[in-house]
Scaffold this active site. Structure first.
Site, PDB file in Angstrom:
ATOM      1  N   LYS A 117       0.856  -1.185   0.000  1.00  0.00           N
ATOM      2  CA  LYS A 117       0.000   0.000   0.000  1.00  0.00           C
ATOM      3  C   LYS A 117       0.893   1.236   0.000  1.00  0.00           C
ATOM      4  O   LYS A 117       1.687   1.438   0.916  1.00  0.00           O
ATOM      5  CB  LYS A 117      -0.896  -0.023   1.235  1.00  0.00           C
ATOM      6  CG  LYS A 117      -1.800   1.192   1.337  1.00  0.00           C
ATOM      7  CD  LYS A 117      -2.799   1.012   2.456  1.00  0.00           C
ATOM      8  CE  LYS A 117      -3.641   2.244   2.649  1.00  0.00           C
ATOM      9  NZ  LYS A 117      -4.568   2.084   3.770  1.00  0.00           N
ATOM     10  N   LYS A 167      -2.351  -1.543  -3.777  1.00  0.00           N
ATOM     11  CA  LYS A 167      -3.194  -0.349  -3.678  1.00  0.00           C
ATOM     12  C   LYS A 167      -2.325   0.894  -3.760  1.00  0.00           C
ATOM     13  O   LYS A 167      -1.314   0.951  -3.059  1.00  0.00           O
ATOM     14  CB  LYS A 167      -3.915  -0.410  -2.337  1.00  0.00           C
ATOM     15  CG  LYS A 167      -4.790   0.768  -2.049  1.00  0.00           C
ATOM     16  CD  LYS A 167      -5.416   0.587  -0.717  1.00  0.00           C
ATOM     17  CE  LYS A 167      -6.163   1.853  -0.372  1.00  0.00           C
ATOM     18  NZ  LYS A 167      -6.624   1.847   0.981  1.00  0.00           N
TER      19      LYS A 167
HETATM   20  C1  PBG Z   1      -7.101   3.336   5.609  1.00  0.00           C
HETATM   21  C2  PBG Z   1      -7.552   3.164   4.224  1.00  0.00           C
HETATM   22  C3  PBG Z   1      -7.445   4.085   3.195  1.00  0.00           C
HETATM   23  C4  PBG Z   1      -8.051   3.522   2.072  1.00  0.00           C
HETATM   24  C5  PBG Z   1      -8.492   2.242   2.432  1.00  0.00           C
HETATM   25  N1  PBG Z   1      -8.150   2.030   3.771  1.00  0.00           N
HETATM   26  C6  PBG Z   1      -6.937   5.473   3.178  1.00  0.00           C
HETATM   27  C7  PBG Z   1      -5.600   5.812   3.625  1.00  0.00           C
HETATM   28  O1  PBG Z   1      -4.739   4.974   3.843  1.00  0.00           O
HETATM   29  O2  PBG Z   1      -5.402   7.015   3.772  1.00  0.00           O
HETATM   30  C8  PBG Z   1      -8.164   4.204   0.751  1.00  0.00           C
HETATM   31  C9  PBG Z   1      -9.224   3.731  -0.140  1.00  0.00           C
HETATM   32  C10 PBG Z   1      -9.567   4.674  -1.227  1.00  0.00           C
HETATM   33  O3  PBG Z   1      -8.941   5.725  -1.434  1.00  0.00           O
HETATM   34  O4  PBG Z   1     -10.520   4.349  -1.934  1.00  0.00           O
HETATM   35  N2  PBG Z   1      -6.318   2.344   6.142  1.00  0.00           N
HETATM   36 ZN    ZN Z   2      -5.576   3.057   8.251  1.00  0.00          ZN
END
Ligand code: PBG
Ligand code: ZN
Length: 327
Positions: free
Chosen positions: A197, A250
């Protein structure tokens, strides 16, 4: 007589709609898609997220009807994000048996038992500072966070969740959750790890939907630098070693190479998150009449599958499933 001579003519396989269908390599189906839902306290609430047209925060009763609709359209799964009434420094609602997500899991599993319900497992929607873990001064305390993530996962399992999806990029999170689940008698609950991520600007609109913008700083001390590919392989390998059943990359669009790299190296199923900013861009351009929304969405989803994703988490899931039913 033609003046050139060759035997290979790829256009032979593109001449009619039927031969194009027969020659198609990637086929999308509703079961490739997972729909994210944002759950808020209350009843009969459908609060639109302004930066994500078509997406709304839902109270549990409304989420149940969307879940039923998703199942009827052929989707197999949803992923839940909870927005609790009260946030605190430890993210207590995440581990509360009466927490917002635990209640949503119970209600949805009761109404649509076969639908696969995944719980995003992270603290940022539950902490008042909105970081993905508990703080020690201004730093996220990795190991103190692991303990809470384990408790959260067990509590979701007790509520009947089908799979947990840790998304906080804490070191050792998969091992900690696996151990906590196993010790509590939930060895059958799989872990979908957000293994790779990135610290991405594409999460912008999600922070409106989940109300989790950090109160100070950013997430770069735990999420990955977009410039790094080797590190993605390392993160994925660590999560597989720790017992991840399923890996996720992601965001999606800017990271297709990472998807392909993981697909070629790891033999667990792979998911991609088509994130909020990717969704918002398509919606904005479509609203202007600058792109054909349906075609752009289907092309993007096809691209994810071609790059190696088995499963796509996307806010377009319901629309895409409807379009597939019409095709
Ligand atoms: C938080 C989380 C995020 C997303 C999914 N889980 C945001 C972040 O890490 O700031 C993002 C999903 C999206 O942008 O559609 N753990
Ligand atoms: Zn988070």
């Amino acid at each position: 007589m033609s003046s050139v001579s060759f035997v290979q003519r790829p256009r032979r396989l593109r001449r009619t709609p039927t031969i194009r269908r027969l020659a198609r390599e990637i086929r999308l189906s509703p079961e490739d898609l997972i729909l994210p839902l944002f759950i808020v306290p209350g009843e009969k609430i459908r609060r639109p997220v302004s930066s994500m047209p078509g997406v709304a925060q839902l109270s549990i009763d409304m989420a149940v009807s969307v879940a039923r609709e998703a199942w009827d359209l052929g989707l197999c799964g949803i992923i839940l994000f909870g927005i609790p009434k009260i946030k605190d420094s430890l993210g207590s609602d995440a581990v509360d048996p009466q927490g917002i997500v635990q209640q949503a899991i119970r209600a949805i599993k009761q109404a649509v038992p076969e639908l696969w319900v995944i719980a995003d497992t992270c603290l940022c929607e539950y902490t008042d500072h909105a970081h993905c873990g508990v703080l020690q001064g201004e730093e996220v305390d990795n190991d103190a966070t692991l303990k809470i993530l384990g408790q959260a996962a067990v509590s979701y399992a007790e509520a009947g969740v089908d799979m947990v999806a840790p998304s906080g990029m804490m070191d050792g999170m998969v091992a900690a959750i696996r151990q906590a689940l196993d010790q509590a008698g939930h060895a059958q609950v799989p872990i979908l790890s957000y293994a790779v991520k990135y610290a991405s600007a594409y999460y912008g609109p999600f922070r409106d939907a989940a109300e989790n913008t950090p109160s100070f700083g950013d997430r770069r001390s735990y999420q990955m630098d977009p410039a790094n590919r080797r590190e993605a392989l390392r993160e994925a390998a660590l999560d597989v070693e720790q017992g991840a059943d399923w890996l996720m990359v992601k965001p999606g669009l800017a990271y297709m190479d990472i998807l392909r790299a993981l697909r070629d190296r790891f033999h667990v199923p792979l998911a991609v998150y088509n994130v909020s900013g990717e969704y918002a861009m398509v919606k904005a351009a479509a609203a202007q009449g600058w792109i054909d929304e349906q075609r752009v969405v289907m092309e993007t989803l096809t691209g994810f599958k071609r790059a190696g994703a088995d499963l796509i988490l996307t806010y377009h899931a319901l629309d895409a499933a409807r379009w597939m039913a019409q095709a």
